[in-house]
Design an enzyme around this catalytic site. Structure first.
Site, mmCIF file in Angstrom:
data_model
loop_
_atom_site.group_PDB
_atom_site.id
_atom_site.type_symbol
_atom_site.label_atom_id
_atom_site.label_comp_id
_atom_site.label_asym_id
_atom_site.label_seq_id
_atom_site.Cartn_x
_atom_site.Cartn_y
_atom_site.Cartn_z
ATOM 1 N N LYS A 1 0.828 -1.218 0.000
ATOM 2 C CA LYS A 1 0.000 0.000 0.000
ATOM 3 C C LYS A 1 0.858 1.261 0.000
ATOM 4 O O LYS A 1 0.426 2.303 -0.506
ATOM 5 C CB LYS A 1 -0.965 -0.014 1.189
ATOM 6 C CG LYS A 1 -0.308 -0.145 2.571
ATOM 7 C CD LYS A 1 0.028 1.183 3.214
ATOM 8 C CE LYS A 1 0.717 0.974 4.547
ATOM 9 N NZ LYS A 1 1.006 2.240 5.248
ATOM 10 N N THR B 1 -3.640 5.383 3.875
ATOM 11 C CA THR B 1 -2.320 5.804 3.412
ATOM 12 C C THR B 1 -2.393 6.583 2.104
ATOM 13 O O THR B 1 -1.583 7.475 1.865
ATOM 14 C CB THR B 1 -1.405 4.574 3.247
ATOM 15 O OG1 THR B 1 -1.397 3.840 4.468
ATOM 16 C CG2 THR B 1 0.015 4.974 2.920
#
Length: 336
Positions: free
Chosen positions: A192, A249
């Site tokens: 990610k 994120t």
């Protein structure tokens, strides 16, 4: 009382040490820089990484790894992922023989393409059931200010995961879940960061929410494909350690990797962004090892490929965007 050693005085390591202390554990935080460690220990604050946050008086800090590890039931590792191997080799002789090692790190090691739990097992010479990993949408600044958050504790031995879950569940704003899928939880946390770099680059170029949504969902597809090749449970990627961590994120201004990507998208050079970045953006180095890992298993990861191109090979963000959009479309099957 459970004794915990936390290695790493960055924002996440310090925040997790604070959380564990407030949950009633005896916690010692290890740091490399003596001047910062002394401020944490004496003044109960970390001005470099958590300005304005008051740390518990019961939290102790030291530069001596042997002191931090003395009698520890759990050893929490929160150092930059590419520095784990040499650091852990230096600390290994002081680790208690029954201690569980817990990784807060989200990266893939350069050169070996090993996940952090694999590095821990190899260097510390411990079995699977003595290694746990933590991952999820855990922006340190928010948790340090006691904002609600949840995370995933993964270990092949669910009883060990449950033990660690119990010692960090007492603060009412922090809720840990357990999962036996160590591979999936670690991959979600590591990849990610790479996708967040891509989202940041697009935002820095002035692209809108359609592009961000495309990159996030197609990024999840890349994570899932790699996870499938490595034997991860696909359900993991629909949960906190997959989609949850990816969304946080990729969208938060507190995200180091998104911010790093934004600066690249605005036209800053890699050297300029690195100089302006105070904390480690794990995706910058891990993107290469993620792409290498994917290549070993025959997995296509086009977003990761262009991130490597932009970050390490001099490709312009505009060229990267054109490469992604000009790829031949394939059938969309089961969201991947």
């Amino acid at each position: 009382m459970t004794r915990v050693a936390v290695f790493g005085t960055g924002s996440w390591g310090t925040t997790f040490a604070m959380l564990l202390t407030e949950a009633g554990n005896e916690v010692t935080l290890w740091g490399r820089r003596r001047e910062l460690v002394e401020v944490i220990d004496r003044e109960h604050r970390n001005p470099d990484y958590l300005p304005g946050v008051s740390l518990p008086e019961a939290l102790r800090a030291t530069t001596d790894p042997a002191h931090a590890l003395d009698g520890a039931d759990f050893v929490v590792l929160a150092v930059p992922s590419q520095s784990l191997r040499p650091n852990l080799a230096a600390w290994r002789e002081h680790i208690p023989p029954s201690a569980v090692l817990v990784s807060l790190m989200k990266g893939i090691e350069l050169g070996t393409t090993k996940r952090m739990s694999e590095v821990i097992r190899e260097v510390a010479e411990v079995p699977d059931e003595r290694v746990a990993v933590i991952s999820g949408p855990n922006l340190a600044q928010e948790i340090a200010h006691r904002q609600p958050a949840a995370t995933v504790v993964a270990c092949t031995d669910e009883s060990v995961a449950g033990r660690f879950q119990a010692i960090c569940h007492l603060p009412p704003w922090f809720r840990p879940y357990t999962n036996p899928d160590v591979v999936g939880v670690e991959l979600g946390g590591a990849v990610k960061n790479v996708i967040a770099l891509a989202v940041g680059v697009s935002a820095g170029m002035g692209m809108g929410d359609n592009v961000s949504a495309m990159l996030i969902t197609r990024g999840l597809a890349e994570i899932s494909r790699l996870g499938a090749a490595l034997g991860a449970d696909q359900h993991t990627f629909a949960g906190l350690a997959g989609m949850g961590d990816l969304v946080a994120t990729c969208t938060s201004p507190l995200s180091r990797n998104r911010t790093f990507g934004e600066n690249l998208g605005r036209g800053m050079t890699l050297a300029e962004v690195v100089a302006a970045t105070k904390q480690t953006a794990e995706g910058v180095k891990s993107c290469e090892s993620v792409l290498e890992l994917a290549g070993k298993h025959g997995v296509e990861m086009p977003i990761t490929e262009v991130v490597v191109g932009v970050v390490h090979d001099g490709m312009s963000p505009a060229e990267a965007g054109m490469l992604l959009m000009s790829r031949s479309p394939k059938p969309e099957r089961y969201g991947v």
